[in-house]
Design an enzyme around this catalytic site. Sequence first.
Site, PDB file in Angstrom:
ATOM      1  CE  LYS A   1       0.159   2.940   4.772  1.00 34.86           C
ATOM      2  NZ  LYS A   1       0.254   3.370   6.063  1.00 34.86           N
TER       3      LYS A   1
ATOM      4  CD  GLU B   1      -2.820   6.333   7.013  1.00 38.36           C
ATOM      5  OE1 GLU B   1      -2.688   5.386   5.930  1.00 38.36           O
ATOM      6  OE2 GLU B   1      -1.544   5.222   7.312  1.00 38.36           O
TER       7      GLU B   1
ATOM      8  CG  ASN C   1      -1.738   1.455   1.853  1.00 37.44           C
ATOM      9  OD1 ASN C   1      -1.715   1.854   0.528  1.00 37.44           O
ATOM     10  ND2 ASN C   1      -2.161   1.067   2.738  1.00 37.44           N
TER      11      ASN C   1
ATOM     12  N   GLY D   1       2.607   1.439  10.985  1.00 38.82           N
ATOM     13  CA  GLY D   1       3.562   2.959  11.528  1.00 38.82           C
ATOM     14  C   GLY D   1       4.447   3.292  12.295  1.00 38.82           C
TER      15      GLY D   1
ATOM     16  CB  SER E   1       5.484  -1.870  11.938  1.00 34.50           C
ATOM     17  OG  SER E   1       4.824  -0.433  12.822  1.00 34.50           O
TER      18      SER E   1
END
Length: 258
Positions: free
Chosen positions: A13, A98, A11, A174, A213
């Site tokens: 982002k 998100e 991904n 993250g 992560s």
Amino acid sequence: MKIKFPLIVGNWKMHKTALEAEEHIRRLKAVTVHSHVGIWIAPSFTSLFSASSAAKGSSIQIGAQNMSDLMAGALTGEVSAPMILEAGASFVILGHSERRKIFREDDFMINRKIKLALRSHLKVILCVGETLEEKNQNLTEKILKEQLEECLEDVTSNEADHVIIAYEPVWAIGSGLSPAPEMLEKIHYLCKTCLAKYWDLPIEKIKVLYGGSVNAMNAKDFLEIPDVDGLLIGGAALDLKSFVAIINEAEQLSKLEA
Ligand code: PGA
């Protein structure tokens, strides 16, 4: 360790322009001629076309990170299912934390998007996961069940084949943190039993990825956990070397199973 055709999803982002995406996919294609690992990449909307053109002739699949819950209309800034399909997407990530947090998407909106995506012949990766606060209040199981039930309401067992779940604890994204292996195993099993029951399908039909992560150093540990069918990777997917190292780990484990 059993892992059949693990799925490794990147991904990206809001990273990489269309030209950068094209170059990256070209290089990825050149170094990954694997038959036992699914490689899916979700670049930004503007990179879908160049990424999918670059992926032609390989098994790499390109998908979107989001999609409108309507087919067309006066919706400034939105992108529809037909638009992403035409740009070369074969799947869409929906319900990412998100999107839920920053763009205030709730389960009902995600449900509308999922139904529209499936009926538009796009595969869906549905992200679910609890926040740190919910985890600390021992609400993880309740939250996950709620998210699965609400997001997948009216999705039929015939459509289930095109739905993949990604368990992404919000606090692990993250952050460098991740759930303990026994906890992860328990949660993946819970998601699978919940959906197998809901759709009246054998548990093996339900695929659940882990995300949060993941990097080249810890990917193997996650992939070795029972009921982890693959990984959804953010940061480490941007770097070709790390992403390929993760694919290679998955390849090794899938060979062991083959
Ligand atoms: P991360 O992101 O791998 O950078 O933690 C995962 C995700 O948001 O899907």
